[in-house]
Design an enzyme around this catalytic site. Sequence first.
Site, PDB file in Angstrom:
ATOM      1  N   CYS A 112       6.872   7.066  -4.894  1.00 41.92           N
ATOM      2  CA  CYS A 112       6.073   8.265  -5.177  1.00 41.92           C
ATOM      3  C   CYS A 112       4.943   8.435  -4.170  1.00 41.92           C
ATOM      4  O   CYS A 112       4.257   7.471  -3.825  1.00 41.92           O
ATOM      5  CB  CYS A 112       5.500   8.156  -6.595  1.00 41.92           C
ATOM      6  SG  CYS A 112       4.313   9.448  -7.019  1.00 41.92           S
ATOM      7  N   GLN A 295     -10.609  22.996 -11.287  1.00 40.63           N
ATOM      8  CA  GLN A 295     -10.709  21.598 -10.886  1.00 40.63           C
ATOM      9  C   GLN A 295      -9.818  20.725 -11.761  1.00 40.63           C
ATOM     10  O   GLN A 295      -9.763  20.892 -12.974  1.00 40.63           O
ATOM     11  CB  GLN A 295     -12.169  21.133 -10.981  1.00 40.63           C
ATOM     12  CG  GLN A 295     -13.083  21.745  -9.930  1.00 40.63           C
ATOM     13  CD  GLN A 295     -12.835  21.196  -8.540  1.00 40.63           C
ATOM     14  OE1 GLN A 295     -12.229  20.129  -8.371  1.00 40.63           O
ATOM     15  NE2 GLN A 295     -13.301  21.904  -7.531  1.00 40.63           N
ATOM     16  N   TYR A 324     -15.516  32.572  -2.347  1.00 41.74           N
ATOM     17  CA  TYR A 324     -14.302  31.893  -2.792  1.00 41.74           C
ATOM     18  C   TYR A 324     -14.511  31.482  -4.256  1.00 41.74           C
ATOM     19  O   TYR A 324     -14.335  30.333  -4.646  1.00 41.74           O
ATOM     20  CB  TYR A 324     -13.991  30.661  -1.930  1.00 41.74           C
ATOM     21  CG  TYR A 324     -14.176  30.870  -0.444  1.00 41.74           C
ATOM     22  CD1 TYR A 324     -13.141  31.373   0.342  1.00 41.74           C
ATOM     23  CD2 TYR A 324     -15.388  30.579   0.179  1.00 41.74           C
ATOM     24  CE1 TYR A 324     -13.305  31.564   1.710  1.00 41.74           C
ATOM     25  CE2 TYR A 324     -15.569  30.770   1.548  1.00 41.74           C
ATOM     26  CZ  TYR A 324     -14.524  31.270   2.306  1.00 41.74           C
ATOM     27  OH  TYR A 324     -14.696  31.463   3.658  1.00 41.74           O
ATOM     28  N   CYS A 419     -13.459  20.069  -0.354  1.00 41.58           N
ATOM     29  CA  CYS A 419     -12.470  19.058  -0.729  1.00 41.58           C
ATOM     30  C   CYS A 419     -11.892  18.367   0.494  1.00 41.58           C
ATOM     31  O   CYS A 419     -11.080  17.452   0.344  1.00 41.58           O
ATOM     32  CB  CYS A 419     -11.346  19.679  -1.564  1.00 41.58           C
ATOM     33  SG  CYS A 419     -10.440  20.982  -0.718  1.00 41.58           S
TER      34      CYS A 419
END
Length: 466
Positions: A112, A295, A324, A419
């Site tokens: 994964c 979030q 944004y 981020c």
Amino acid sequence: MQAEPKKTQAGSTVESPESPEGSPVNSADGSLVGEEYEVEVGPVAHGGHCVARTADGQVLFVRHALPGERVVARVTEGEEGARFLRADAVSVLSASKDRVEAPCPYAGPGRCGGCDWQHAKPGAQRRMKGEVVAEQLQRLAGLTPEEAGWDGTVMPAEGDKLPAGQVPQWRTRVQYAVDASSGRAGLRRHRSHEVEPIDHCMIAAPGVSELGIEQRDWTGMESVEAIAATGSQDRQVILTPRPGARLPLVELDRPVSVMRVEEKDGGVHRVHGRAFVRERADGRTHRVGSGGFWQVHPKAADTLVTAVMQGLLPRKGEMALDLYCGVGLFAGALADRLGEQGAVLGIESGKRAVEDARHNLAAFDRVRIEQGKVESVLPRTGITEVDLIVLDPPRAGAGRKTVAHLASLGARRIAYVACDPAALARDLGYFRDGGYRVRTLRVFDLFPMTHHVECVAILEPTGKGS
């Protein structure tokens, strides 16, 4: 094949690759895929891997390794003469004191791709993230942590500080890929379209796990996204069918609303139940429709609002921009604190997000939400000065042109929520060119077990008091 490596110098940095996720680096001729090198692992790099070098000096970006280890690295992408190779550490010859056995049975080379640091102690994960942020600040903005008003700490979210071997259950939105042959839900392997079927995702929030997605047959579906709202019992699944496939009867272990992604237009449409989930943050309920952005960590929204408001210190009657703005998280927090004489303009490109923001902020008479790209809408507003600015751009950042426009508005403080530390550092350099300095920087580990971080930078005009 094993080659004696050229030792990576401590503290040396190599820029991470910028090729899109999943794009091939190697070609058929001269491919080194499958070759193995015994190497000493150097510093962590942006992207969830560490840097090493072959004996010939070729850069290896190695996953599943930790700085200071000696490992056997097997090439997963790359060719002779390429600028870099990608590799997995398939054998650890000398382990770091920060290494633990990965708690997740699906983590490891070729498995994964959702988590980068299952094999590292929680404190080591945060330390490595801090090293990446510091390196990006220095390389792209010419800033030391001290110059950015940052003590180097990466703060865990409330409740996430757990002993080694324990994993926070934080991911409230999980997009499962579906294996075409078996119909089983799983997660994509690293930089691959291949699916790793799983029985349970350890970082999924309890509200996602309790749906039982992994135990169902999803034949005909390409993906199943599961959403567990924070602060309400709302649960939602978003189905993406394969071409020509019919939707299954969705019978899960908890009540859910169901949406589908249409093949023709890519739009998200309601099948049954609500077309939105209700999220709670900053004392208010926010409607988030059609799988819109929110979030992912249950503590993230409140953590970021607190950091932004503490940095901006809004005053009654001020004028603010929320760029944004999504469904209006920061716009609502600003409006609350600016009072009846204050004003907030939010700008967001997503049509559904704008509809949700207008709904969420309907109680505030002096909040306006405009739809469109920031770089297009903001110049048309005619605004020439503001008191405060919040911007929370996508991963690519705001860019030189938008930053230059914002710097011209004379805001007394700007909060930049990011981020991606590379995009943030680049834009902080642009803000410096526009006459702004970083007053404080805070870094939060809102994505445990992955390489991602969330940063909040507070800027003020150059020359203001420190």
